[in-house]
Design a protein around this motif. Structure first.
Motif, PDB file in Angstrom:
ATOM      1  N   LYS A  27       0.860  -1.179   0.000  1.00 56.44           N
ATOM      2  CA  LYS A  27       0.000   0.000   0.000  1.00 56.44           C
ATOM      3  C   LYS A  27       0.898   1.232   0.000  1.00 56.44           C
ATOM      4  O   LYS A  27       1.766   1.366   0.863  1.00 56.44           O
ATOM      5  CB  LYS A  27      -0.926   0.028   1.212  1.00 56.44           C
ATOM      6  N   ILE A  28       0.685   2.102  -0.983  1.00 53.91           N
ATOM      7  CA  ILE A  28       1.468   3.324  -1.107  1.00 53.91           C
ATOM      8  C   ILE A  28       0.519   4.500  -0.959  1.00 53.91           C
ATOM      9  O   ILE A  28      -0.474   4.593  -1.682  1.00 53.91           O
ATOM     10  CB  ILE A  28       2.186   3.389  -2.472  1.00 53.91           C
ATOM     11  N   PHE A  29       0.806   5.384  -0.016  1.00 50.44           N
ATOM     12  CA  PHE A  29      -0.046   6.544   0.231  1.00 50.44           C
ATOM     13  C   PHE A  29       0.346   7.719  -0.661  1.00 50.44           C
ATOM     14  O   PHE A  29       1.518   7.858  -1.033  1.00 50.44           O
ATOM     15  CB  PHE A  29       0.048   6.974   1.698  1.00 50.44           C
ATOM     16  N   ALA A  30      -0.613   8.553  -0.975  1.00 45.84           N
ATOM     17  CA  ALA A  30      -0.336   9.793  -1.709  1.00 45.84           C
ATOM     18  C   ALA A  30       0.685  10.599  -0.917  1.00 45.84           C
ATOM     19  O   ALA A  30       0.581  10.720   0.309  1.00 45.84           O
ATOM     20  CB  ALA A  30      -1.612  10.598  -1.908  1.00 45.84           C
ATOM     21  N   GLY A  31       1.682  11.122  -1.586  1.00 45.14           N
ATOM     22  CA  GLY A  31       2.723  11.913  -0.942  1.00 45.14           C
ATOM     23  C   GLY A  31       3.898  11.113  -0.421  1.00 45.14           C
ATOM     24  O   GLY A  31       4.918  11.684  -0.053  1.00 45.14           O
ATOM     25  N   ALA A  32       3.767   9.798  -0.396  1.00 44.42           N
ATOM     26  CA  ALA A  32       4.840   8.938   0.104  1.00 44.42           C
ATOM     27  C   ALA A  32       5.991   8.849  -0.884  1.00 44.42           C
ATOM     28  O   ALA A  32       5.818   9.064  -2.085  1.00 44.42           O
ATOM     29  CB  ALA A  32       4.303   7.530   0.367  1.00 44.42           C
ATOM     30  N   MET A  33       7.167   8.510  -0.379  1.00 47.23           N
ATOM     31  CA  MET A  33       8.279   8.161  -1.256  1.00 47.23           C
ATOM     32  C   MET A  33       7.941   6.852  -1.934  1.00 47.23           C
ATOM     33  O   MET A  33       7.491   5.907  -1.285  1.00 47.23           O
ATOM     34  CB  MET A  33       9.562   7.951  -0.445  1.00 47.23           C
ATOM     35  N   VAL A  34       8.165   6.813  -3.240  1.00 51.31           N
ATOM     36  CA  VAL A  34       7.991   5.582  -4.008  1.00 51.31           C
ATOM     37  C   VAL A  34       9.366   5.083  -4.397  1.00 51.31           C
ATOM     38  O   VAL A  34      10.219   5.856  -4.846  1.00 51.31           O
ATOM     39  CB  VAL A  34       7.145   5.817  -5.282  1.00 51.31           C
ATOM     40  N   MET A  35       9.574   3.791  -4.209  1.00 56.01           N
ATOM     41  CA  MET A  35      10.832   3.166  -4.586  1.00 56.01           C
ATOM     42  C   MET A  35      10.515   1.991  -5.509  1.00 56.01           C
ATOM     43  O   MET A  35       9.368   1.548  -5.580  1.00 56.01           O
ATOM     44  CB  MET A  35      11.577   2.710  -3.329  1.00 56.01           C
ATOM     45  N   VAL A  36      11.513   1.514  -6.196  1.00 55.59           N
ATOM     46  CA  VAL A  36      11.348   0.349  -7.052  1.00 55.59           C
ATOM     47  C   VAL A  36      12.240  -0.756  -6.506  1.00 55.59           C
ATOM     48  O   VAL A  36      13.371  -0.508  -6.090  1.00 55.59           O
ATOM     49  CB  VAL A  36      11.640   0.675  -8.541  1.00 55.59           C
ATOM     50  N   ASN A  37      11.690  -1.983  -6.485  1.00 50.27           N
ATOM     51  CA  ASN A  37      12.478  -3.103  -5.969  1.00 50.27           C
ATOM     52  C   ASN A  37      13.280  -3.759  -7.086  1.00 50.27           C
ATOM     53  O   ASN A  37      13.209  -3.349  -8.249  1.00 50.27           O
ATOM     54  CB  ASN A  37      11.590  -4.099  -5.205  1.00 50.27           C
ATOM     55  N   ALA A  38      14.039  -4.782  -6.743  1.00 52.79           N
ATOM     56  CA  ALA A  38      14.943  -5.424  -7.698  1.00 52.79           C
ATOM     57  C   ALA A  38      14.222  -6.089  -8.861  1.00 52.79           C
ATOM     58  O   ALA A  38      14.817  -6.316  -9.909  1.00 52.79           O
ATOM     59  CB  ALA A  38      15.814  -6.445  -6.970  1.00 52.79           C
ATOM     60  N   THR A  39      12.932  -6.380  -8.703  1.00 55.66           N
ATOM     61  CA  THR A  39      12.173  -7.008  -9.787  1.00 55.66           C
ATOM     62  C   THR A  39      11.362  -5.990 -10.579  1.00 55.66           C
ATOM     63  O   THR A  39      10.586  -6.367 -11.448  1.00 55.66           O
ATOM     64  CB  THR A  39      11.261  -8.134  -9.254  1.00 55.66           C
ATOM     65  N   GLY A  40      11.530  -4.688 -10.255  1.00 54.09           N
ATOM     66  CA  GLY A  40      10.900  -3.636 -11.048  1.00 54.09           C
ATOM     67  C   GLY A  40       9.528  -3.202 -10.594  1.00 54.09           C
ATOM     68  O   GLY A  40       8.850  -2.458 -11.301  1.00 54.09           O
ATOM     69  N   PHE A  41       9.092  -3.618  -9.413  1.00 53.92           N
ATOM     70  CA  PHE A  41       7.782  -3.226  -8.900  1.00 53.92           C
ATOM     71  C   PHE A  41       7.913  -2.114  -7.858  1.00 53.92           C
ATOM     72  O   PHE A  41       8.881  -2.072  -7.094  1.00 53.92           O
ATOM     73  CB  PHE A  41       7.048  -4.429  -8.295  1.00 53.92           C
TER      74      PHE A  41
END
Length: 145
Positions: A27-41
Motif C-alpha cells: 500500500k502506497i499513500f499519496a505523498g509517500a516516497m515511491v521506490m522500485v524493488n529489484a524485480t521492477g515493482f
C-alpha cells in the motif's frame, strides 16, 4: 537494427510523471516516497535493501490483497521535502549533493545504516521542516555505485 538513412520521429517522455506497477501486498499513500524493488515493482519507502527511490506518489494505491502488477502507481520525479532523521543520521546543509537513504515512506537519513537502507535520492537542500530530496533514479544509482 541498422543505422538511420533518413529522419526518425523518436518518442519523448514529457514531464516528470511516470507510472509503475505495484508490488504484491503493498500500500502506497499519496505523498509517500515511491521506490522500485529489484524485480521492477513499486513499493513504499522503507528500510530495506535492493531498492532505489523513484519519486513522490501522486495517489494512494492499495495493492495489499493483490499480486505483483495488479495495480500501478502514478509518481513524480523532482525535489520534495521529507522528514529528517535525528542524532547521527540527521542530515545537515553540509550534506547537500550527497545521497540520502530511506527510513520509511516519509523519512530520510544520512547513512545507509551499515547497508540496511536503500538510497532514496540526492540531498537538494535542508530547511527547518526537513530535507528536500531530489528524486532521479539514474542520478541516484550513479551517485551510489
Amino acid at each position: 537494427m541498422t543505422a538511420l538513412t533518413e529522419g526518425r520521429n523518436t518518442p519523448e517522455a514529457l514531464g516528470p510523471m511516470r507510472s509503475t506497477a505495484v508490488a504484491a501486498s503493498t500500500k502506497i499513500f499519496a505523498g509517500a516516497m515511491v521506490m522500485v524493488n529489484a524485480t521492477g515493482f513499486a513499493v513504499e519507502g522503507k528500510t530495506a535493501t535492493g531498492l532505489i527511490g523513484l519519486g513522490r506518489s501522486e495517489e494512494t494505491v492499495d495493492n495489499s490483497d493483490g499480486a505483483n502488477g495488479d495495480l500501478s502507481v502514478q509518481w513524480k520525479s523532482g525535489s520534495f521535502r521529507y522528514a529528517n532523521s535525528a542524532g547521527a543520521d540527521e542530515i545537515t546543509a553540509a550534506d547537500i549533493g550527497k545521497p540520502c537513504y530511506a527510513v520509511d515512506d516519509q523519512t530520510v537519513a544520512k547513512t545507509d545504516d551499515t547497508g540496511a537502507r536503500s538510497p532514496a535520492g540526492l540531498i537538494d537542500f535542508v530547511d527547518a521542516q526537513g530535507v528536500w530530496v531530489l528524486f532521479d533514479p539514474n542520478l541516484t544509482r550513479a551517485a551510489t555505485a
